[in-house]
Enzyme design. Structure first.
Site, PDB file in Angstrom:
ATOM      1  N   HIS A 239       0.794  -1.229   0.000  1.00 30.61           N
ATOM      2  CA  HIS A 239       0.000   0.000   0.000  1.00 30.61           C
ATOM      3  C   HIS A 239       0.832   1.287   0.000  1.00 30.61           C
ATOM      4  O   HIS A 239       0.634   2.181  -0.815  1.00 30.61           O
ATOM      5  CB  HIS A 239      -0.889   0.040   1.249  1.00 30.61           C
TER       6      HIS A 239
HETATM    7  C1  BDR Z   1      -2.464   0.779   5.596  1.00 27.04           C
HETATM    8  O1  BDR Z   1      -2.590   0.142   6.873  1.00 27.04           O
HETATM    9  C2  BDR Z   1      -1.344  -0.257   7.344  1.00 27.04           C
HETATM   10  O2  BDR Z   1      -1.379  -1.547   7.894  1.00 27.04           O
HETATM   11  C3  BDR Z   1      -0.394  -0.193   6.190  1.00 27.04           C
HETATM   12  O3  BDR Z   1       0.911   0.159   6.620  1.00 27.04           O
HETATM   13  C4  BDR Z   1      -0.982   0.872   5.300  1.00 27.04           C
HETATM   14  O4  BDR Z   1      -0.496   2.153   5.613  1.00 27.04           O
HETATM   15  C5  BDR Z   1      -3.262  -0.010   4.586  1.00 27.04           C
HETATM   16  O5  BDR Z   1      -4.616   0.007   4.904  1.00 27.04           O
END
Ligand code: BDR
Ligand code: CA
Length: 314
Positions: A239
């Site tokens: 992400h």
């Molecule tokens: C986001 O949530 C976190 O677990 C990850 O680092 C990312 O920023 C994704 O939904």
């Protein structure tokens, strides 16, 4: 090409680590003025230690400032188990050589932004607590913010809940302050990040290649692959790298300018980002740019290619 001034606000976190690594691999294009931390994937103590460990591992001397340990008004929540007990897939990263530059991310952000001749781009990839406080406490910085390229939100349902993405869900009031600020925003939400990632084979090759940097990232990602967010066990989103990828390669994304309304109610819709996707309704470019599509193969190729550059640094 002129380097872009950036500050990364993060909660490392495995995908945060890949995002930081990708930024460090691109220091010829990005001037990393600092890294600020925020509680999210793990406690503020752990994510701050992780930021120090990662930057030390790459032998870089980037200023790191510790930010907020809890959301603006909600109870603290953990990001879940997909990042491991230590937040980095329990990979035993060495203790950091680097010392914390500041224990107040908000004044660090203000001072650093105001000291620049050129504007600064903020890259928040965790809950938006620090950024909301910065805007509220020191509104003078708004003039000097070029762009906020953030990872958070979704137009297609959530991951933390059926309706909310984790970073927005964790501190919805902060997210609302940021989206309502009318600053230029690019939103890398789940809509694109679920298609921006690496295949299991890529990770195996990274782990086995013998590189010091890619070997470590491979081991972390191998841990990440054990999470239930992985598509059929063969592809994992990365992400947070999206928010940086957009800055360097905007041409691999499609987008739409639209309003983003953050739901701050308690219950089913907490942290939902309501976005107007009706294509016959036009919003001007002052509204957030919501990324809607990514070229998965290009994302993957660019990311891998740049991560391999790091092996020459450690
Ligand atoms: C986001 O949530 C976190 O677990 C990850 O680092 C990312 O920023 C994704 O939904
Ligand atoms: Ca994150």
């Amino acid at each position: 090409m002129k380097k872009r001034n950036i500050i990364i606000d993060c909660d490392p976190g495995i995908d945060d680590t890949v995002a930081l690594s990708f930024a460090i691999a691109n220091e010829d294009k990005l001037n990393i003025l600092g890294i600020t931390t925020v509680a999210g994937n793990q406690t503020i103590e752990k994510v701050t230690l992780n930021a120090l460990r990662i930057v030390s591992y790459y032998k870089r001397n980037i200023k790191i400032a510790m930010g907020q340990g809890r959301p603006l008004i909600r109870e603290k929540s953990s990001g879940g188990s997909i990042h491991g007990e230590d937040g980095l897939g329990d990979c035993s990263l060495p203790e950091p050589a680097l010392k914390l530059y500041s224990d107040n991310a908000i004044t660090f952000l203000r001072d650093t932004i105001m000291a620049q001749d050129e504007k600064v781009t903020l890259v928040p990839v965790g809950p938006l607590t620090n950024i909301a406080l910065l805007i509220k406490v020191f509104p003078e910085v708004k003039e000097k913010i070029e762009l906020i390229s953030l990872m958070g939100g979704s137009t297609i349902g959530g991951n933390r809940t059926p309706y909310a993405e984790y970073n927005v869900w964790a501190d919805p009031e902060a997210a609302r302050i940021v989206f309502d600020s009318r600053l230029p925003i690019v939103m890398s939400g789940l809509t694109v990040t679920l298609s921006a990632g690496l295949y299991k084979d890529d990770v195996e090759i990274l782990s086995r290649g013998g590189g010091k940097a890619t070997g470590l990232l491979g081991r972390m990602l191998d841990y990440y692959f054990r999470g239930d967010h992985v598509k059929k066990g063969t592809f994992t989103p990365i992400h947070d790298a999206c928010a940086l990828m957009y800055l360097l390669y905007p041409q691999i994304f499609e987008f739409r300018h639209t309003e983003v309304l953050v739901d701050c109610s308690e219950g089913l819709n907490r942290g939902n980002t309501a976005v107007d996707m009706r294509d016959w309704v036009k919003y001007d470019t002052t509204y957030p740019k919501v990324l809607t599509k990514v070229d998965t193969e290009k994302f993957r190729e660019i990311l891998l290619n740049d991560l391999y550059k790091l092996d020459g640094m450690v």
